[in-house]
Design an enzyme around this catalytic site. Structure first.
Site, PDB file in Angstrom:
ATOM      1  N   GLY A  18       0.799  -1.317  -0.066  1.00  0.00           N
ATOM      2  CA  GLY A  18      -0.045   0.027   0.041  1.00  0.00           C
ATOM      3  C   GLY A  18       0.646   1.202   0.143  1.00  0.00           C
ATOM      4  N   GLY A  19       1.937   1.239  -0.555  1.00  0.00           N
ATOM      5  CA  GLY A  19       2.836   2.179  -0.640  1.00  0.00           C
ATOM      6  C   GLY A  19       2.587   3.629  -1.520  1.00  0.00           C
ATOM      7  N   GLY A  20       1.617   3.490  -2.314  1.00  0.00           N
ATOM      8  CA  GLY A  20       1.554   4.751  -3.198  1.00  0.00           C
ATOM      9  C   GLY A  20       0.262   5.662  -2.731  1.00  0.00           C
ATOM     10  N   SER A  21      -0.384   5.504  -1.458  1.00  0.00           N
ATOM     11  CA  SER A  21      -1.395   6.403  -1.033  1.00  0.00           C
ATOM     12  C   SER A  21      -1.352   6.451   0.565  1.00  0.00           C
ATOM     13  CB  SER A  21      -2.788   5.897  -1.593  1.00  0.00           C
ATOM     14  OG  SER A  21      -3.041   4.726  -1.129  1.00  0.00           O
ATOM     15  N   ASP A  67      -3.039  -7.317  -5.952  1.00  0.00           N
ATOM     16  CA  ASP A  67      -4.139  -7.441  -4.879  1.00  0.00           C
ATOM     17  C   ASP A  67      -3.485  -8.446  -3.769  1.00  0.00           C
ATOM     18  OD1 ASP A  67      -6.270  -7.950  -3.309  1.00  0.00           O
ATOM     19  OD2 ASP A  67      -7.448  -8.862  -4.944  1.00  0.00           O
ATOM     20  N   SER A 146      -2.606  -0.087  14.492  1.00  0.00           N
ATOM     21  CA  SER A 146      -3.484   1.036  14.719  1.00  0.00           C
ATOM     22  C   SER A 146      -3.784   0.918  16.340  1.00  0.00           C
ATOM     23  CB  SER A 146      -4.826   0.767  14.074  1.00  0.00           C
ATOM     24  OG  SER A 146      -5.958   1.952  14.645  1.00  0.00           O
ATOM     25  N   TYR A 159     -11.568  -5.290  11.878  1.00  0.00           N
ATOM     26  CA  TYR A 159     -10.697  -4.334  11.809  1.00  0.00           C
ATOM     27  C   TYR A 159      -9.677  -4.224  13.237  1.00  0.00           C
ATOM     28  CZ  TYR A 159      -7.519  -0.270  10.890  1.00  0.00           C
ATOM     29  OH  TYR A 159      -6.617   0.696  10.970  1.00  0.00           O
ATOM     30  N   ALA A 162      -8.206  -7.576  14.019  1.00  0.00           N
ATOM     31  CA  ALA A 162      -6.982  -8.026  13.204  1.00  0.00           C
ATOM     32  C   ALA A 162      -6.026  -7.257  13.696  1.00  0.00           C
ATOM     33  CB  ALA A 162      -7.273  -7.518  11.636  1.00  0.00           C
TER      34      ALA A 162
END
Length: 255
Positions: A18-21, A67, A146, A159, A162
Site C-alpha cells: 500500500g505504498g502509493g497512497s 491485490d 492501529s 478491523y 485484526a
C-alpha cells in the site's frame, strides 16, 4: 517536517504494501529520500505517483500492481522486488482497510475479506521475506497496526480484532526470527489525516471529539508516522524487537 537521515538505509531494499497512497505514500517518499531502493504494491495504478516521487526525490520507486489478498501474487511481487533491488531487508506491512461495519452485518465473505486484507497478507509477506533475511543474517519487519483496538471503539470490530492479532504476530515472530537478527516490531498510528480519512470519516464533530483525547493539540500527518518507521527500519533500533511503538499524539497510554 524534516525527517532524520539514517545512513544505513541508503541502498537498502525496502518493500511496502500500500505504498502509493495515504500513510504508505508518506513512507515511500521518506525511504526514497534516504536513498533506499523502494518497491511497493497496491491495487490501483500508481504510475503518476512514481513520476511525482522521481521529480521530488530523484529516486524512482518500483511499483508492482497487486491485490495483496491474492497470496501467490503478493509472494511473486516480493520476489520481483528482490530481483530488482536485492533481497528485501526492510518489510513494511502497511496496507489495510478499515471499512466500517456492524456485527449483525458481517457475512462469511466479508469476514474472509477483512481478515485477508488486515491480517493474512501480513503473514504472507513475513513468510516471503524471512528466508532471504535469514540468509543475510539481518532484517527489519514493521507491522503497521492501529490504536483502534486499544480505544474500545465500535464500528469496525473485524478491523480492531485484526490489529490486536498483529501485535501477537509481531511478538511471536520477534522470538522466532530474532536468532537470525531479524527484528519484528509494530507501529500503531493514531488518527492520521490522510485523503481517505478526510473524504470518508472525518467530520468536524468527530475530529473535535478525538482531539480532546489527544495530549498534543496538532492533528497527525503521514510524516509523523514516517519518522517512527525509519527509526524501526534503521540500525538505530538494532536492539529493539517485539515492541509496539505508538504514535498518536497521546491518546492511549501504554506501559
Amino acid at each position: 517536517m524534516t525527517l532524520p537521515t539514517y545512513p544505513d538505509l541508503n541502498g537498502a531494499s525496502v518493500f511496502i504494501t500500500g505504498g502509493g497512497s495515504g500513510i504508505g505514500a508518506g513512507l515511500t517518499e521518506a525511504f526514497l529520500r534516504q536513498g533506499a531502493r523502494v518497491a511497493f504494491v497496491q491495487r490501483s495504478d500508481a504510475t503518476a505517483f512514481c513520476d511525482e516521487m522521481t521529480d521530488k526525490t530523484g529516486n524512482r520507486p518500483l511499483f508492482l500492481q497487486c491485490d495483496i489478498t491474492d497470496r501467490a501474487a503478493l509472494v511473486a511481487a516480493i520476489e520481483q522486488a528482490a530481483q530488482a533491488h536485492g533481497p528485501v531487508s526492510v518489510l513494511v506491512n502497511n496496507a489495510a482497510n478499515d471499512q466500517r461495519h456492524k456485527l449483525e452485518d458481517i457475512t462469511e465473505d466479508f469476514l474472509d475479506w477483512a481478515l485477508a486484507i488486515n491480517f493474512k497478507c501480513y503473514v504472507t509477506a513475513c513468510q516471503a521475506v524471512a528466508p532471504k533475511m535469514r540468509a543475510m543474517g539481518r532484517g527489519s519487519i514493521i507491522n503497521i497496526t492501529s490504536i483502534s483496538y486499544m480505544m474500545a471503539n465500535a464500528g469496525y470490530p473485524l478491523y480492531t480484532s485484526a490489529n490486536s492479532a498483529l501485535n501477537g504476530l509481531t511478538r511471536s515472530l520477534a522470538r522466532e526470527l530474532g536468532g537470525d537478527r531479524i527484528r519484528v516490531n509494530a507501529l500503531a498510528p493514531g488518527w492520521v489525516m490522510t485523503p481517505k480519512q478526510l473524504d470518508q470519516w472525518v467530520t468536524p464533530e468527530g475530529l473535535a471529539d478525538h482531539m480532546k483525547r489527544q495530549c498534543l493539540p496538532d492533528t497527525l500527518s503521514p510524516d509523523d508516522i514516517a519518522g517512527g518507521v525509519l527509526f524501526l527500519a534503521s540500525d538505530s533500533s538494532r536492539a529493539m524487537t517485539g515492541q509496539a511503538l505508538v504514535i498518536d499524539g497521546g491518546v492511549v497510554v501504554t506501559g
